[in-house]
Design a protein around this motif. Structure first.
Motif, PDB file in Angstrom:
ATOM      1  N   LEU A 140      32.788  51.732  37.003  1.00  0.00           N
ATOM      2  CA  LEU A 140      32.196  50.645  37.781  1.00  0.00           C
ATOM      3  C   LEU A 140      32.723  50.575  39.211  1.00  0.00           C
ATOM      4  N   SER A 141      33.989  50.923  39.410  1.00  0.00           N
ATOM      5  CA  SER A 141      34.589  50.680  40.723  1.00  0.00           C
ATOM      6  C   SER A 141      34.891  51.938  41.527  1.00  0.00           C
ATOM      7  N   GLU A 142      34.960  53.103  40.883  1.00  0.00           N
ATOM      8  CA  GLU A 142      35.325  54.317  41.604  1.00  0.00           C
ATOM      9  C   GLU A 142      34.255  55.402  41.537  1.00  0.00           C
ATOM     10  N   ARG A 143      33.586  55.522  40.407  1.00  0.00           N
ATOM     11  CA  ARG A 143      32.696  56.668  40.201  1.00  0.00           C
ATOM     12  C   ARG A 143      31.221  56.355  40.437  1.00  0.00           C
ATOM     13  N   GLY A 144      30.853  55.094  40.321  1.00  0.00           N
ATOM     14  CA  GLY A 144      29.435  54.767  40.435  1.00  0.00           C
ATOM     15  C   GLY A 144      29.215  53.276  40.499  1.00  0.00           C
ATOM     16  N   LYS A 145      28.233  52.831  39.734  1.00  0.00           N
ATOM     17  CA  LYS A 145      27.873  51.420  39.756  1.00  0.00           C
ATOM     18  C   LYS A 145      27.220  51.065  38.432  1.00  0.00           C
ATOM     19  N   GLY A 146      27.281  49.777  38.104  1.00  0.00           N
ATOM     20  CA  GLY A 146      26.662  49.310  36.880  1.00  0.00           C
ATOM     21  C   GLY A 146      25.947  47.992  37.076  1.00  0.00           C
ATOM     22  N   TRP A 147      25.100  47.673  36.109  1.00  0.00           N
ATOM     23  CA  TRP A 147      24.329  46.432  36.108  1.00  0.00           C
ATOM     24  C   TRP A 147      24.382  45.847  34.712  1.00  0.00           C
ATOM     25  N   VAL A 148      24.257  44.530  34.654  1.00  0.00           N
ATOM     26  CA  VAL A 148      24.211  43.836  33.371  1.00  0.00           C
ATOM     27  C   VAL A 148      22.999  42.918  33.343  1.00  0.00           C
ATOM     28  N   CYS A 149      22.550  42.641  32.136  1.00  0.00           N
ATOM     29  CA  CYS A 149      21.528  41.632  31.909  1.00  0.00           C
ATOM     30  C   CYS A 149      22.180  40.508  31.121  1.00  0.00           C
ATOM     31  N   GLU A 150      22.079  39.301  31.680  1.00  0.00           N
ATOM     32  CA  GLU A 150      22.618  38.112  31.031  1.00  0.00           C
ATOM     33  C   GLU A 150      21.486  37.219  30.546  1.00  0.00           C
ATOM     34  N   ILE A 151      21.669  36.668  29.387  1.00  0.00           N
ATOM     35  CA  ILE A 151      20.786  35.628  28.870  1.00  0.00           C
ATOM     36  C   ILE A 151      21.687  34.517  28.363  1.00  0.00           C
ATOM     37  N   ASP A 152      21.480  33.323  28.890  1.00  0.00           N
ATOM     38  CA  ASP A 152      22.303  32.162  28.519  1.00  0.00           C
ATOM     39  C   ASP A 152      23.797  32.456  28.654  1.00  0.00           C
ATOM     40  N   GLY A 153      24.164  33.143  29.748  1.00  0.00           N
ATOM     41  CA  GLY A 153      25.566  33.405  30.037  1.00  0.00           C
ATOM     42  C   GLY A 153      26.199  34.536  29.255  1.00  0.00           C
ATOM     43  N   GLN A 154      25.436  35.177  28.379  1.00  0.00           N
ATOM     44  CA  GLN A 154      25.963  36.291  27.584  1.00  0.00           C
ATOM     45  C   GLN A 154      25.341  37.602  28.052  1.00  0.00           C
ATOM     46  N   ILE A 155      26.151  38.626  28.188  1.00  0.00           N
ATOM     47  CA  ILE A 155      25.636  39.946  28.536  1.00  0.00           C
ATOM     48  C   ILE A 155      24.995  40.549  27.293  1.00  0.00           C
ATOM     49  N   VAL A 156      23.725  40.961  27.448  1.00  0.00           N
ATOM     50  CA  VAL A 156      22.975  41.521  26.312  1.00  0.00           C
ATOM     51  C   VAL A 156      22.619  42.990  26.528  1.00  0.00           C
ATOM     52  N   GLY A 157      22.842  43.497  27.737  1.00  0.00           N
ATOM     53  CA  GLY A 157      22.561  44.896  28.028  1.00  0.00           C
ATOM     54  C   GLY A 157      23.265  45.305  29.309  1.00  0.00           C
ATOM     55  N   PHE A 158      23.465  46.617  29.460  1.00  0.00           N
ATOM     56  CA  PHE A 158      24.097  47.112  30.680  1.00  0.00           C
ATOM     57  C   PHE A 158      23.736  48.571  30.911  1.00  0.00           C
ATOM     58  N   SER A 159      23.860  48.975  32.169  1.00  0.00           N
ATOM     59  CA  SER A 159      23.673  50.374  32.544  1.00  0.00           C
ATOM     60  C   SER A 159      24.733  50.731  33.573  1.00  0.00           C
ATOM     61  N   ILE A 160      25.200  51.984  33.506  1.00  0.00           N
ATOM     62  CA  ILE A 160      26.203  52.484  34.447  1.00  0.00           C
ATOM     63  C   ILE A 160      25.849  53.928  34.789  1.00  0.00           C
ATOM     64  N   VAL A 161      25.826  54.232  36.082  1.00  0.00           N
ATOM     65  CA  VAL A 161      25.538  55.595  36.529  1.00  0.00           C
ATOM     66  C   VAL A 161      26.756  56.127  37.287  1.00  0.00           C
ATOM     67  N   ASP A 162      27.019  57.407  37.112  1.00  0.00           N
ATOM     68  CA  ASP A 162      28.192  58.082  37.654  1.00  0.00           C
ATOM     69  C   ASP A 162      27.772  59.019  38.780  1.00  0.00           C
ATOM     70  N   LEU A 163      28.181  58.700  40.008  1.00  0.00           N
ATOM     71  CA  LEU A 163      27.856  59.556  41.149  1.00  0.00           C
ATOM     72  C   LEU A 163      28.723  60.813  41.201  1.00  0.00           C
ATOM     73  N   LYS A 164      29.890  60.783  40.601  1.00  0.00           N
ATOM     74  CA  LYS A 164      30.796  61.932  40.637  1.00  0.00           C
ATOM     75  C   LYS A 164      30.245  63.094  39.812  1.00  0.00           C
ATOM     76  N   GLU A 165      29.762  62.800  38.603  1.00  0.00           N
ATOM     77  CA  GLU A 165      29.215  63.838  37.723  1.00  0.00           C
ATOM     78  C   GLU A 165      27.691  63.814  37.666  1.00  0.00           C
ATOM     79  N   ASN A 166      27.082  62.938  38.457  1.00  0.00           N
ATOM     80  CA  ASN A 166      25.617  62.819  38.520  1.00  0.00           C
ATOM     81  C   ASN A 166      25.006  62.608  37.141  1.00  0.00           C
TER      82      ASN A 166
END
Length: 147
Positions: free
Chosen positions: A41-67
């Motif tokens: 999340l902080s060094e290699r790429g970026k991520g996103w979360v989906c929240e519903i009613d304050g709870q994370i129900v899904g996420f995605s993370i992509v790595d720019l270092k290893e593509n």
């Protein structure tokens, strides 16, 4: 429903979602540590979360270092609502603003994830790891899909 950039304080809920899935499960939940999540999340790429009613129900993370797509997971209770597609598309749109390098991912065969990636335009190019299917998405294929 709120989709936003993942923050380091989201890691505990990200881990809950990761370990809730019925397919592409980890043989040992300790294989993906909080430290790994922080690095991606902080060094290699970026991520996103989906929240519903304050709870994370899904996420995605992509790595720019290893593509590669390091993670795209959805809690089973929230499948078939378009959340995975939104996380996927946001992630790839961001990725291809950072680089035009082809991105890849691996997923288990005969899973909903395999079908999802095929329908999303990913091309199978072989195998990866322990018999996973390896898929690729090129910059041009993604941009043409967006037209």
């Amino acid at each position: 429903m709120n989709i936003r950039e993942a923050q380091l304080q989201d890691i505990p809920q990200i881990q809950i979602v990761r370990n809730s899935v019925k397919e592409n499960t980890l043989s040992d939940p300790n294989l993906v540590t909080d430290k790994d999540c922080k690095e991606f999340l902080s060094e290699r790429g970026k991520g996103w979360v989906c929240e519903i009613d304050g709870q994370i129900v899904g996420f995605s993370i992509v790595d720019l270092k290893e593509n590669n797509v390091w993670a795209l997971f959805l809690h089973p209770d929230f499948e078939k609502q378009g959340i995975g597609t939104e996380l996927h598309d946001l992630m790839l749109n961001w990725y291809f603003t950072q680089t035009q390098e082809t991105v890849w991912l691996g997923t288990s065969a005969n899973t909903r994830a395999e079908n999802f990636y095929r329908k999303s335009g990913w091309k199978e190019i072989g195998t990866h790891g322990k018999g996973e299917i390896k898929f690729e998405m090129t910059y041009n294929n993604w941009k043409n899909k967006q037209l």
